[in-house]
Design a protein around this motif. Structure first.
Motif, mmCIF file in Angstrom:
data_model
loop_
_atom_site.group_PDB
_atom_site.id
_atom_site.type_symbol
_atom_site.label_atom_id
_atom_site.label_comp_id
_atom_site.label_asym_id
_atom_site.label_seq_id
_atom_site.Cartn_x
_atom_site.Cartn_y
_atom_site.Cartn_z
ATOM 1 N N ARG A 176 0.743 -1.096 0.097
ATOM 2 C CA ARG A 176 -0.097 0.024 -0.193
ATOM 3 C C ARG A 176 0.831 1.516 -0.138
ATOM 4 O O ARG A 176 1.368 1.212 1.348
ATOM 5 C CB ARG A 176 -0.910 0.211 1.119
ATOM 6 N N MET A 177 0.931 1.945 -1.348
ATOM 7 C CA MET A 177 1.745 3.085 -1.501
ATOM 8 C C MET A 177 1.042 4.237 -1.120
ATOM 9 O O MET A 177 0.479 4.640 -1.741
ATOM 10 C CB MET A 177 2.970 2.658 -2.922
ATOM 11 N N TYR A 178 1.575 5.317 -0.434
ATOM 12 C CA TYR A 178 1.470 6.437 0.055
ATOM 13 C C TYR A 178 1.982 7.229 -0.731
ATOM 14 O O TYR A 178 3.370 7.293 0.154
ATOM 15 C CB TYR A 178 1.044 6.507 1.822
ATOM 16 N N ALA A 179 1.836 8.380 -0.323
ATOM 17 C CA ALA A 179 2.328 9.788 -1.090
ATOM 18 C C ALA A 179 2.607 10.587 0.329
ATOM 19 O O ALA A 179 1.660 9.952 1.636
ATOM 20 C CB ALA A 179 1.684 10.680 -1.863
ATOM 21 N N VAL A 203 -3.692 -1.465 7.723
ATOM 22 C CA VAL A 203 -3.530 -1.744 6.444
ATOM 23 C C VAL A 203 -1.781 -1.394 6.408
ATOM 24 O O VAL A 203 -0.456 -1.265 5.879
ATOM 25 C CB VAL A 203 -3.801 -0.207 5.780
ATOM 26 N N ARG A 204 -1.480 -0.355 8.586
ATOM 27 C CA ARG A 204 0.655 -0.163 7.657
ATOM 28 C C ARG A 204 1.566 -1.347 8.306
ATOM 29 O O ARG A 204 2.698 -0.734 7.573
ATOM 30 C CB ARG A 204 -0.011 0.620 9.730
ATOM 31 N N CYS A 205 0.974 -2.719 8.118
ATOM 32 C CA CYS A 205 1.984 -3.464 7.715
ATOM 33 C C CYS A 205 2.645 -3.352 6.549
ATOM 34 O O CYS A 205 3.466 -4.186 6.203
ATOM 35 C CB CYS A 205 1.665 -4.582 8.164
ATOM 36 N N CYS A 206 1.687 -3.282 5.323
ATOM 37 C CA CYS A 206 1.949 -2.914 3.927
ATOM 38 C C CYS A 206 2.773 -1.718 3.438
ATOM 39 O O CYS A 206 2.136 -1.311 2.396
ATOM 40 C CB CYS A 206 1.113 -4.005 3.213
ATOM 41 N N ALA A 207 2.258 -0.770 4.525
ATOM 42 C CA ALA A 207 2.879 0.495 3.844
ATOM 43 C C ALA A 207 4.049 1.277 3.665
ATOM 44 O O ALA A 207 5.037 0.381 4.354
ATOM 45 C CB ALA A 207 2.288 1.782 4.773
ATOM 46 N N ASN A 208 4.318 1.949 2.488
ATOM 47 C CA ASN A 208 5.910 2.215 2.591
ATOM 48 C C ASN A 208 5.834 3.609 3.765
ATOM 49 O O ASN A 208 5.750 4.288 2.956
ATOM 50 C CB ASN A 208 5.505 2.404 1.112
ATOM 51 N N TYR A 209 6.205 2.782 4.931
ATOM 52 C CA TYR A 209 6.629 3.851 5.802
ATOM 53 C C TYR A 209 7.860 3.517 7.464
ATOM 54 O O TYR A 209 7.850 2.149 7.323
ATOM 55 C CB TYR A 209 5.135 4.159 6.970
ATOM 56 N N GLU A 236 10.058 8.000 10.794
ATOM 57 C CA GLU A 236 9.124 8.039 10.965
ATOM 58 C C GLU A 236 8.608 9.309 10.402
ATOM 59 O O GLU A 236 8.015 10.584 9.953
ATOM 60 C CB GLU A 236 9.193 9.149 12.629
ATOM 61 N N ASP A 237 9.020 8.548 8.485
ATOM 62 C CA ASP A 237 8.725 9.568 7.288
ATOM 63 C C ASP A 237 8.132 7.645 6.227
ATOM 64 O O ASP A 237 8.949 7.142 6.590
ATOM 65 C CB ASP A 237 9.004 10.127 6.182
ATOM 66 N N TYR A 238 7.905 8.999 5.317
ATOM 67 C CA TYR A 238 7.707 8.346 3.695
ATOM 68 C C TYR A 238 8.797 7.282 3.203
ATOM 69 O O TYR A 238 9.231 8.175 3.173
ATOM 70 C CB TYR A 238 6.487 8.381 3.475
ATOM 71 N N TYR A 239 9.075 6.633 3.005
ATOM 72 C CA TYR A 239 10.400 6.232 1.444
ATOM 73 C C TYR A 239 9.207 5.529 0.449
ATOM 74 O O TYR A 239 8.251 4.986 0.272
ATOM 75 C CB TYR A 239 10.591 5.080 2.327
ATOM 76 N N TYR A 240 10.292 6.106 -1.005
ATOM 77 C CA TYR A 240 9.827 4.869 -1.924
ATOM 78 C C TYR A 240 10.917 4.207 -2.685
ATOM 79 O O TYR A 240 11.241 4.247 -2.370
ATOM 80 C CB TYR A 240 9.308 6.614 -3.079
ATOM 81 N N PRO A 241 9.845 3.090 -2.292
ATOM 82 C CA PRO A 241 10.645 2.178 -2.885
ATOM 83 C C PRO A 241 11.429 1.525 -3.730
ATOM 84 O O PRO A 241 10.779 2.636 -4.850
ATOM 85 C CB PRO A 241 9.443 0.514 -2.615
ATOM 86 N N THR A 242 12.293 1.313 -4.533
ATOM 87 C CA THR A 242 12.965 0.749 -5.896
ATOM 88 C C THR A 242 12.137 0.659 -6.602
ATOM 89 O O THR A 242 11.399 -0.158 -6.285
ATOM 90 C CB THR A 242 14.525 0.678 -5.849
ATOM 91 N N LEU A 243 12.080 0.593 -8.105
ATOM 92 C CA LEU A 243 11.587 -0.180 -8.932
ATOM 93 C C LEU A 243 11.750 -1.773 -9.162
ATOM 94 O O LEU A 243 11.085 -2.595 -8.808
ATOM 95 C CB LEU A 243 12.167 0.173 -9.944
ATOM 96 N N ALA A 244 12.831 -2.454 -8.062
ATOM 97 C CA ALA A 244 13.173 -4.008 -8.258
ATOM 98 C C ALA A 244 12.206 -4.916 -6.591
ATOM 99 O O ALA A 244 11.667 -4.713 -7.294
ATOM 100 C CB ALA A 244 14.812 -4.648 -7.417
ATOM 101 N N GLU A 245 11.697 -3.029 -6.374
ATOM 102 C CA GLU A 245 11.323 -3.965 -4.303
ATOM 103 C C GLU A 245 9.448 -3.778 -5.015
ATOM 104 O O GLU A 245 9.667 -4.499 -4.185
ATOM 105 C CB GLU A 245 11.381 -2.973 -3.906
ATOM 106 N N ILE A 246 9.556 -2.709 -5.734
ATOM 107 C CA ILE A 246 7.939 -2.711 -6.540
ATOM 108 C C ILE A 246 7.755 -3.511 -7.156
ATOM 109 O O ILE A 246 6.922 -4.437 -7.009
ATOM 110 C CB ILE A 246 7.910 -1.268 -6.793
ATOM 111 N N SER A 262 0.150 6.817 -8.814
ATOM 112 C CA SER A 262 0.367 5.933 -9.488
ATOM 113 C C SER A 262 1.133 6.427 -10.112
ATOM 114 O O SER A 262 1.623 6.075 -10.862
ATOM 115 C CB SER A 262 -1.093 4.806 -9.894
ATOM 116 N N ALA A 263 1.348 8.031 -10.640
ATOM 117 C CA ALA A 263 1.760 8.099 -11.357
ATOM 118 C C ALA A 263 3.706 8.072 -11.443
ATOM 119 O O ALA A 263 5.241 8.428 -11.898
ATOM 120 C CB ALA A 263 2.261 10.037 -11.566
ATOM 121 N N LYS A 264 3.988 8.019 -9.679
ATOM 122 C CA LYS A 264 5.613 7.314 -9.329
ATOM 123 C C LYS A 264 5.432 6.355 -10.376
ATOM 124 O O LYS A 264 6.900 5.768 -9.863
ATOM 125 C CB LYS A 264 5.178 7.366 -7.703
ATOM 126 N N LEU A 265 5.076 5.230 -10.063
ATOM 127 C CA LEU A 265 4.920 4.394 -10.460
ATOM 128 C C LEU A 265 5.760 3.889 -11.980
ATOM 129 O O LEU A 265 6.064 3.650 -12.762
ATOM 130 C CB LEU A 265 3.329 2.829 -10.937
#
Length: 510
Positions: free
Chosen positions: A266-269, A281-287, A292-302, A315-318
């Motif tokens: 579950r990827m948040y902005a 939902v927090r167990c699968c969030a990009n946090y 104590e902040d969000y991170y953006y997974p790498t392409l390989a991780e996604i 979804s534009a980030k994807l």
């Protein structure tokens, strides 16, 4: 005048009076988005104000607090990461300083400024405050339209041209070993929808699931996602216009554990408040809890995740990350009736399209929603500043042969027509104008190979459904015979349809 490229606005609008088509699709929508942006600028600046004061925040040397009346009601709408500009009253140079929103609270925001302003800040100094809006949602919609043109898939936005290229009879559900939701297993329409989604009976056209509130649209989407994961183990993208709608899907996928949480992202902005994220939902969030902040997974991780859940804009980030075309076999869009059509294109262009395979989608698009509910909210300049009412060019309340237009009377008394295409969802346009999704009046049915109407309502008493059922749904809705005893417990029952329980709660905000 600049947007239309003409000196006479009236003539420029009249010259563009034509039905939306594959030929003008990528020209008309950018124009409408620019007009919408112009009105958004006008609207946001109505909140600008003078004689404002910034206050120091104890323990936060680099942040200052600004009181914003109406913030709790989104008037104005301010998100984490937005910019608010301040100008010191009396400054001869009229310098504007940018403050970045770090926190949004009930009545104030915490702003971070460059040291150039922090060194000038004096307690009680008078400021002029100017609000802005985040252009990112509009920018990614423009990019999606541009990518759509490069991939030459405009015709796929009008899928009636593909009628007859695939079987129109519904597929049986013989391929399923079990149904994961018992309610679905007893609902003929939901079973047909899930089966046809899994086996892509509508390809290359989008598959539509529609029905009023309480008929199980999201439940149907969740069942289809779970079935796909157990049968094919594909990679699926799930989108919704809002975080709350996306969280509902994520919660339901995690609820029964039919798909392991390790397979769901579950990827948040970064603008999403962590306190607002549901605990489930927090167990699968990009946090990252450490920072104590969000991170953006790498392409390989996604790409390791089988189910990625985001809002349409996020979804534009994807797309930006370079997800290869064909990686996602299915793109699901829930609450599709609430989004502008260009917004729905964001997870399509660059994910289901590629310049290497022009003119085709690389996966199945599935849209759920209800065109009879509240549609996209727009702030069109001509609609709000000049204008008046929605009508049809033929004078009828609804006509598939005519574009929806606005009849606008400007202050000089000139009357002209302006399209309201941007105020209509992709889902509504497909169902209103594309024969593939039209109702066969002789058979009193839709082609279930491409569209399913859910008619069994799990939320409302039959008397409550009666009006909307008669007006919008061909009297086909059926109440699920709600167990009122289970809902009301020992409360006395009467013949009344409506029952109002009292709820003692308190509302709190961070």
């Amino acid at each position: 005048r600049v947007l239309l490229g003409v000196d006479d606005v009236k003539e420029g609008l009249k010259a563009r009076r034509c039905n939306l088509s594959a030929n003008n699709y990528c020209d008309l929508f950018p124009l409408l988005l620019h007009i919408e942006e112009h009105q958004m600028k006008i609207d946001i600046h109505t909140f600008d104000c003078d004689n404002q004061i910034l206050k120091a925040i104890p323990g936060e040397h680099n942040l200052l607090a600004l009181k914003v009346p109406g913030l709790a009601e989104n008037r104005p709408s301010v998100l984490r990461g937005d910019a608010i500009y301040v100008e010191i009253l009396g400054d001869e140079n009229h310098l504007r300083y940018e403050g970045i929103v770090h926190r949004v609270r009930e009545n104030d925001v915490h702003l971070g400024f460059h040291k150039n302003f922090i060194t000038k800040y004096v307690k009680g100094m008078q400021l002029r405050v100017q609000f802005t809006f985040n252009r990112l949602p509009l920018r990614v919609q423009h990019r999606a339209l541009s990518m759509l043109r490069r991939c030459e898939v405009q015709k796929l936005m009008f899928p009636s041209i593909y009628r007859g290229l695939f079987g129109v009879s519904p597929i049986t559900n013989d391929g399923f070993s079990k149904w994961f939701n018992r309610d679905v297993s007893t609902n003929q329409q939901q079973m047909a929808a899930v089966t046809n989604i899994v086996f892509e009976s509508a390809s290359p056209a989008p598959y539509i699931v529609f029905g009023p509130p309480g008929t199980g649209k999201t439940v149907t989407m969740v069942e289809a996602i779970v079935q796909l994961w157990h049968i094919k183990k594909p990679h699926m993208l799930v989108c919704a216009p809002s975080n709350s709608a996306a969280d509902v899907i994520a919660s339901r996928l995690l609820e029964k554990g039919h798909i392991p949480a390790s397979n769901i992202l579950r990827m948040y902005a970064s603008s999403r408040l962590w306190e607002a994220v549901p605990l489930a939902v927090r167990c699968c969030a990009n946090y990252d809890k450490a920072s104590e902040d969000y991170y953006y997974p790498t392409l390989a991780e996604i790409m390791k995740y089988h189910v990625v859940i985001v809002t349409l804009v996020t979804s534009a980030k994807l797309v930006t990350s370079g997800i290869p075309a064909g990686h996602f076999s299915h793109v699901f869009i829930d609450e599709g009736g609430h989004a502008m059509e260009p917004e729905v294109l964001v997870p399509i262009a660059g994910i289901l399209t590629t310049e290497g395979h022009r003119g085709t989608f690389t996966g199945q698009l599935v849209i759920a929603g209800d065109p009879k509910q509240l549609g996209p909210i727009i702030r069109s300049t001509v609609a709000n500043k000049l204008g008046l009412v929605f009508t049809m060019s033929c004078g009828a309340s609804k006509c598939s042969q005519c574009p929806v237009v606005l009849i606008v009377r400007d202050p000089a008394g000139l009357v002209f027509e302006v399209f309201s295409i941007v105020g209509r969802s992709f889902l509504e346009r497909l169902m209103d104008e594309v024969d593939l999704y039209s109702r066969d009046e002789e058979k009193d049915a839709y082609d279930s190979a491409v569209i399913t109407k859910l008619i069994k309502n799990f939320r409302s008493h039959k008397d409550i459904l009666n009006i909307s059922n008669s007006l919008f749904y061909h009297k086909e809705l059926k109440s699920n015979d709600l167990d009122l005893i289970g809902y009301l417990g020992s409360a006395p029952l009467t013949r009344a349809t409506f029952w109002y329980p009292s709820v003692m709660k308190s509302e709190t905000r961070p």
